[in-house]
Design an enzyme around this catalytic site. Structure first.
Site, PDB file in Angstrom:
ATOM      1  N   ASP A 116       0.688  -1.163  -0.002  1.00  0.00           N
ATOM      2  CA  ASP A 116       0.076  -0.134   0.059  1.00  0.00           C
ATOM      3  C   ASP A 116       0.903   1.121   0.033  1.00  0.00           C
ATOM      4  O   ASP A 116       2.069   0.985   0.079  1.00  0.00           O
ATOM      5  CB  ASP A 116      -0.907  -0.109   1.235  1.00  0.00           C
ATOM      6  CG  ASP A 116      -2.374   0.627   0.746  1.00  0.00           C
ATOM      7  OD1 ASP A 116      -2.632   1.656   0.314  1.00  0.00           O
ATOM      8  OD2 ASP A 116      -3.344  -0.080   0.937  1.00  0.00           O
TER       9      ASP A 116
ATOM     10  N   HIS B 160      -2.871   2.876  -4.924  1.00  0.00           N
ATOM     11  CA  HIS B 160      -2.155   2.794  -3.592  1.00  0.00           C
ATOM     12  C   HIS B 160      -0.822   2.170  -3.761  1.00  0.00           C
ATOM     13  O   HIS B 160      -0.530   1.201  -2.861  1.00  0.00           O
ATOM     14  CB  HIS B 160      -3.204   1.736  -3.126  1.00  0.00           C
ATOM     15  CG  HIS B 160      -4.502   2.437  -2.484  1.00  0.00           C
ATOM     16  ND1 HIS B 160      -4.299   3.102  -1.314  1.00  0.00           N
ATOM     17  CD2 HIS B 160      -5.713   2.230  -2.835  1.00  0.00           C
ATOM     18  CE1 HIS B 160      -5.794   3.509  -0.721  1.00  0.00           C
ATOM     19  NE2 HIS B 160      -6.277   2.877  -1.934  1.00  0.00           N
TER      20      HIS B 160
ATOM     21  N   GLU C   7      -9.894   2.239  -5.372  1.00  0.00           N
ATOM     22  CA  GLU C   7      -9.663   3.607  -5.010  1.00  0.00           C
ATOM     23  C   GLU C   7      -8.547   4.273  -5.931  1.00  0.00           C
ATOM     24  O   GLU C   7      -7.419   4.757  -5.498  1.00  0.00           O
ATOM     25  CB  GLU C   7      -9.322   3.540  -3.792  1.00  0.00           C
ATOM     26  CG  GLU C   7     -10.474   3.247  -2.594  1.00  0.00           C
ATOM     27  CD  GLU C   7      -9.951   3.409  -1.195  1.00  0.00           C
ATOM     28  OE1 GLU C   7     -10.878   3.896  -0.680  1.00  0.00           O
ATOM     29  OE2 GLU C   7      -8.937   3.093  -0.814  1.00  0.00           O
TER      30      GLU C   7
HETATM   31  C1  ACM Z   1     -10.716  -0.656   0.577  1.00  0.00           C
HETATM   32  O1  ACM Z   1     -11.221  -0.729   1.687  1.00  0.00           O
HETATM   33  N1  ACM Z   1     -10.183   0.168  -0.107  1.00  0.00           N
HETATM   34  C2  ACM Z   1     -10.794  -2.278  -0.387  1.00  0.00           C
END
Ligand code: ACM
Ligand code: ZN
Length: 767
Positions: free
Chosen positions: A192, A267, A333
């Protein structure tokens, strides 16, 4: 002699009693019949299985190690003994791949299953009847007969080790807890923005650079400023490939498959910190520390073929390590802005005949899927991978509610249900007052227990695409092993029953009783767990114009005691039997009592203020935000004070002043007006610059009575409530108007610097 006989009888009685009590298995087995007597594990016990069977040998080692820890006895294998524990792999139709049959008699324990998985689960059921730690008592397993098998094949738990890094020991403990409750898929979130946690031999900078960030643990996650060049990156960590192999083997012995998540294409600020050429801007940057920044690169460039070569090389190493059929590649996202501004990404869109950046993400995921499938594996992604077109064989993890899962199942794709409500274990489980800072809403134990993973929208054939359910623990606010335990215990046990047990077997009261030995187990093992279900829920309501409160707790059969004088309730306080009428200002405190013991470390509390404007109508010049309507239009005068939680009884306004007028209906003599306001820096909520009070008799000609100017800095990060007050000579009026002047934007250094600030008010008190 007499004494000895009496003692003997007492022993037998207590042995069979404790055996009866101990048979509280979670998740609830399909069938469990307890019988008279016990099997005592002692030096005359041996283990038997087909010699040379590797799987059975592996399962037997697990049992031997567990028994040794609990008793000090090392059970011999394949020797003649008075009592025997037998592990048998034997084709049995009814119980499927992971089911088992367990038969306990005074002289034998026999576990039968189709596979090693079933044998392990038979052992886990057996272990749940024993103490959690070594004691001086003999190990006794109650005689019983169990037939058991799971409802779903995907019984998952996720752990984010990027927002905070957790040691291999904690990861093993997590796997132990999963396995005890027959959870079988560990989703390891290894990549991440704030950390790359898996050693990749071909790209050493991923961990040399990407696993470390500037230490800002002294600041709340969302308010951390961007790190500066030259600040030492000392906070973080990663797993070596050797450590990962060890953890995979550890999990496999317990029938837990580890699904690695190698997040992409967003991410990935940590990867870009290591290799800036992977992003569109190609500018160097540091791994993120928290916070929310707009000037960093979080995405791989989708127009650069070198990115795909890099990812294929990474995934090749990952697939060499992890035997899992599934590889998770994230996909959630993705802010597509960098792609919009990148000539390579735009050239890719053109060359591939794509319509937009959503289709560019779809191109990205499909290209990665092709590679994964070529290695005989399957790809999983978060539900955003549906946007712009789903990759042909992808499995979808539905997290933004269930709609992504429904859509995918209707397209004949496998899905895993992990909707925020109730599967996100980073959300509160009680409070939120008195609970450690958490993200999101409220997923109580009971809420988790009551989850049904098959959405109503799916027909029977489509429902088969729901592989199961997963609980997710994101760790922005979770920095320690103890806090990890606290967030998943006991909610994971409720989820375990959701995914293992048949819906017809589910019963909250029964589950709650079966939970008690697990609480003892956690206590014995020093595991931290939430007693959030003991929290008293205080629900005010207005009935026939009168305020009253209802008190409740999730605990079956619990008694609630309360006080109204501000003191802590005890069992000597008022016992709750019916809704409590509130007609004067007071602070109500309430506790849950089970078997004469107060179960809460802190009582639940709610303050009520009864004043001259209680129940009066309020009109606003600027409308209240639809997200913060509290309990309706007159929330400001309902007598119920807002608490430190933003969603409890506050009216919120975004970037606009609060201008509220109260009609007291008739001329009333008043001398003081107060307005409670909230500051929550992390949520962009700030105290107003001032509160001004005006009064009128006719509703038009207002006279200013005074102004209370704020003295608390907007940069104070701890949540707080301040009463703004204006006092004056007693005056007879009908209308009171208050103006709370909103801050001119979020303060310097705040993640939302210069953007509209929120202002929150409750209650408007007229005296
Ligand atoms: C997530 O909670 N962004 C998968
Ligand atoms: Zn690009």
């Amino acid at each position: 002699m007499r004494k000895i006989i009496v003692l003997f009888v007492v022993l037998i009685v207590s042995a069979s009693l404790s055996a009866q009590q101990a048979v509280s298995i979670i998740p609830k087995p399909v069938s469990l019949v307890v019988k008279q007597g016990v099997f005592t594990i002692d030096a005359n016990t041996s283990i038997k299985f087909v010699a040379g069977d590797h799987d059975l040998h592996n399962a037997a080692s697990f049992l031997v190690a567990s028994i040794k820890e609990l008793s000090g006895i090392t059970l011999p294998q394949h020797v003649q003994a008075a009592k025997v524990i037998q592990l048998i792999i034997q084709k049995t139709e009814q119980i499927g791949n992971e089911g088992y049959l367990l038969q306990v008699n005074p002289a034998s324990i026999i576990i039968r299953a189709n596979t090693k998985a079933g044998i392990i689960y038979g052992i886990q059921t057996l272990l749940q009847t024993l103490p959690g730690i070594r004691t001086n008592a003999l190990l006794q397993v109650p005689c019983m007969r169990v037939t058991d098998y799971p409802r779903f094949q995907w019984r998952g738990m996720h752990l984010d080790v990027c927002r905070h890094f957790f040691s291999p020991e904690l990861v093993k403990e997590y796997i132990d807890l999963m396995a005890r409750y027959k959870m079988n898929r560990f989703h390891w979130h290894l990549v991440d923005d704030q950390g790359w946690r898996i050693e990749i031999k071909k790209y050493p900078r991923l961990t040399q650079t990407g696993a470390w960030r500037v230490d800002q643990t002294d600041k709340v996650w969302g308010s951390r400023p961007q790190a500066k060049e030259g600040e030492p990156a000392t906070y973080g960590g990663y797993y070596t490939q050797e450590q990962i192999k060890d953890i995979i083997a550890y999990a496999a012995q317990r029938n837990v498959t580890i699904i690695p998540e190698i997040e992409m294409p967003g991410h990935v600020a940590s990867a870009i910190a290591a290799y800036p050429q992977l992003c569109c801007s190609r500018k160097p940057q540091l791994p993120l520390t928290g916070g929310d920044y707009t000037n960093i690169s979080s995405n791989y460039c989708a127009g650069n073929d070198s990115v795909f070569i890099f990812l294929q090389n990474v995934l090749s190493e990952v697939m060499q390590l992890f035997p899992s059929k599934y590889i998770h590649v994230g996909g959630d996202e993705v802010d597509k802005t960098p792609w919009k501004n990148c000539s390579r990404c735009q050239a890719r869109i053109k060359a591939e005949g794509l319509k937009n950046e959503e289709e560019l993400q779809s191109y990205f995921m499909k290209r990665i899927e092709k590679f994964i499938v070529s290695k005989h594996r399957k790809m999983i992604g978060w539900d955003e991978i549906l946007e712009g077109g789903l990759a042909p064989e992808a499995t979808v993890m539905s997290w933004r509610g269930e709609s992504g899962g429904v859509e995918a199942a209707k397209m004949n794709h496998d899905v895993i249900m992990t909707p925020g409500v109730p599967c996100y274990f980073d959300h509160y489980q009680a409070g939120p007052e008195g609970e450690p800072l958490a993200i999101g809403g409220m997923n109580t134990l009971k809420r988790v227990y009551e989850y049904d993973p098959i959405p109503k929208e799916l027909n029977e054939q489509q429902a088969h695409y729901v592989l199961g359910v997963q609980g997710n623990l994101w760790t922005e606010y979770v920095t320690t092993a103890e806090h990890v335990e606290y967030m998943v215990l006991p909610r994971m046990l409720a989820l375990a029953e959701v995914v293992w047990s048949q819906p017809s077997a589910k019963d909250w009261n029964d589950f709650y009783h079966r939970l008690q030995p697990s609480f003892r187990y956690f206590d014995q093992r020093g595991l931290h767990y939430s007693k959030g279900s003991f929290t008293v829920s205080i629900k005010p309501q207005t009935v026939n114009g009168k305020l009253q409160v209802t008190l409740s707790s999730e605990i079956p059969g619990a008694t609630i005691y309360y006080t109204t004088d501000g003191t802590e309730p005890t069992t000597q306080s008022q016992k709750y039997t019916a809704p409590v009428a509130i007609d004067t200002s007071l602070t109500l405190n309430a506790v849950t009592v089970v078997n004469g013991t107060v179960m809460n470390s802190k009582p639940s509390q709610q303050q009520f203020v009864i004043h001259k404007a209680t129940g009066a109508a309020v009109s606003y010049v600027n409308p209240v935000s639809r997200y913060y309507m509290a309990d309706g239009p007159n929330s400001l005068t309902d007598g119920i004070r807002g608490t430190l939680a933003a969603n409890k009884y506050w009216h919120g306004f975004n970037g606009k002043d609060i201008i509220a007028t109260v009609d007291l209906v008739k001329e009333t003599n008043i001398h003081k007006v107060s307005l409670g306001c909230l500051q929550r820096y992390r949520d962009w909520i700030f105290l107003p610059q001032y509160v001004q009070v005006e009064v009128a008799s006719d509703g038009f000609n207002f006279k200013t009575m005074g102004k209370d100017v704020n003295t608390i800095a907007a940069t104070v990060t701890n949540p707080l409530i301040k009463n703004f007050s204006v006092s004056f000579e007693p005056t007879s009026v009908r209308y009171v108007r208050v103006t709370a002047k909103v801050l001119d934007g979020c303060p310097a250094g705040h993640p939302g610097e210069g953007k509209p600030a929120w202002v929150f008010a409750d209650e408007l008190i007229v005296e």
